[in-house]
Design an enzyme around this catalytic site. Sequence first.
Site: not given
Length: 795
Positions: A650, A693
């Site tokens: 990611s 996140k």
Amino acid sequence: MATTSKLPLASLKLNVDLNGVEFPEAPRLQRGILGQPRAQSALEFGVAMPNPGYNIFVMGEPGLGRLSMVTNHLDALAQSLPAPSSYAYVDNFENSREPVAIELPAEYGQTFSRDIEKLLDNLLATFPAAFESPTYQQKKSAIERQFTQCYNNAIDLVDKKAQENSIALFRESESITFAPIRDNKSLNEEQFTQLPQPEREAFHSHVEELEEYLSDVLLEMPQWRRTMVEKIKQLDNDTISLAIDPLFSELNAKYLNIDDVITYLFEIKKNLGNTIADYLMPGRTLEPRDTAAKRLMLTEQYAPNILVDNKQESGAPVIYEPHPIYQNLFGRIEYVSDQGTLVTNYRKICAGSLHKANGGYLILDAEKLLTYPFVWEGLKRALQSGRIEIESPYSELGINTITLKPEVIPLNVKVILVGSRDIYYLLEEMDSEFNEMFRILADFDNYIPRTVESMQGFAMLMLKQAADSGAKPLTRAAIEGLIEHSCRLAENQHHFSAHIKDSLDIIAEANLFCAQAGHNNIDRPHIEKALAAREHRNGRLSQAILDEMLDGTILIDTEGEAIGKINGLTVLEIGGSSFGAPARITTTVYPGSRGIVDIEREAELGQAIHSKGVMILTGYLGHSYAQQFPLAISASIAIEQSYGYIDGDSASLAELCCLISALTRTPVKQAFAVTGSINQYGEVQAVGGVNEKIEGYFRLCRARGLNGQHAAIIPAANKRNLMLKPEVIDAVAKGLFAVYAVASVDETLELLTGQLAGKVNSEGLYPENSINFKAISRLKEISDMAADDDKEEGI
């Protein structure tokens, strides 16, 4: 282009509205398994298949409610099925080491036991009274008189002959003596010694003749005695038979159609003759026995050991064995200490879960089953042979711990194993017989599609759980909050999590806050307070990391611009909690031919998927920029202040943007944080943990002061995963924070730099001063430098 990818408020979170859904006042669960049509279909098929081998493995991760859903489903199904047979163990009178199993119709077990108890009571009431009746005593006396008469007749013959020789015969008990007669009087010992010697010798001679004659006439006496004993024994047997026949005739009529019981009653009747003769006749025992001792003796010998007695109204049994050790599953034999010696009998046989579930369903936890020795092999053996054998598993090791070998019982059970995917595939790989016995796989999904029907089913489950657990009633808004939280767990606006247990736990926690506040219903604020309290309890590490960022221990810039530096977004998972935190990614570029060096991999901190993501960067650079010249570059990429293992790709979008920034010497806005995966063609791909996140970066920006420039960049494919917390949404609504969704690297670069990325024109060239133009120019410059160095070395 940058403004078009800013996400509107409506897309940042799903807002569930249940106004069109009807909820009954008394919630009842719908039949079936919530949101698991594939698993339910497999379960129904496996249950319906009568053939052997169609046992079921319920596969799914813990917390999905697999066990409760399967149990509820089977309980409802089992009600309509007939109750299976009951079983009992009784003594084997010919070999007590091998007890006999008796099959009885459902609910006949305790009835049969009570009937035998009543029979034993009747026996104690009948005996020894039957032997004390006048009829018996007269018949017995007549037999004894017959023997005595024969004996007396023989003695009379000897007495008559003795009198002919002037000798008297005396009988004392069983002994016979002789004495001489003089003047019609028998002489005593002193008088006998005064007789002349010839007379004494003549007396002794006559006595010897008389003793021989006595022996001759009593020669048949043993036969007379045997005849008497046989006649008395026959009389006893006739008396016993006459007394117990009425007791058994009623039982035989009652159990006429149950062959095992009729056989056992016949064996009891046959064996009772010896038992009554030994223990229940007057004067036949060496030590007196009171009624309680006699009752215990009869119970230990004749009362059946009811192993399992199924109830007719309960239908087929559904048994869950939480502790599947060998003895709990297959049954055991208990022992008692008798003067230091361990002894046992058929009444010490105890049923196992297989006995209780026989004719129905047995649910087992696969992981626990494989934990205990001998259990898996024993279960396979029982299923393959179709019978339950109570034995000691340790006998295979040469340890003799058993003294009984009970008769096997036919086994007809459907076994449902509940386990994770890892265990299923492990068994499939390691045990060749596994698929033959567990042919049905009921695969539980981790996510449930969010439809009106599934939301209604979810709401019914929540309402019923609240009612069953004694919690206060849930409001419609509270259920909406639970569904939204479940969607957040699933990271999908179109699905909610199949981990139903988590939602049930939240109800219990919210009920506490509701009770503390003195409210009558659990409302949405109580749900939110429970979630906030849970986050606070698990939030020590996330707060510690935030504090280190604020005091400058961990270097993260949220303002200004920098070349070769970018904020990546990560998720940290520790124990049962996970939280997001930004991480600085830095890149350096310089002439050379080392390629892109992943410092994490070189330090053996980068795991395989992360390393793969970094390698893709080279593919993208080559595809986008190095079509006219060789890609000759040296670059280093690092996730700064990271001292643990890193996995996942990611960060690859942030790493590529950082690399291009360093390559083109273009500054990147530090108010942005980036997450996303890329492929070799520069397309941005979805990642996991997108909510955590964004929220992790938001917490840092809010702590430093939001200025309207802070933003998070996520893949466009992750828009459906957004379920952000209210504080983030409020900040976006006020224009203090933003979330951007991007589909390509170029789109991301334009957001981060504020410059045009540039598209290839018809001549294959990028617009001058665009980022991509600068990247090609810089790479060509480095490539030319490398070529010049090669020429100099060649000279």
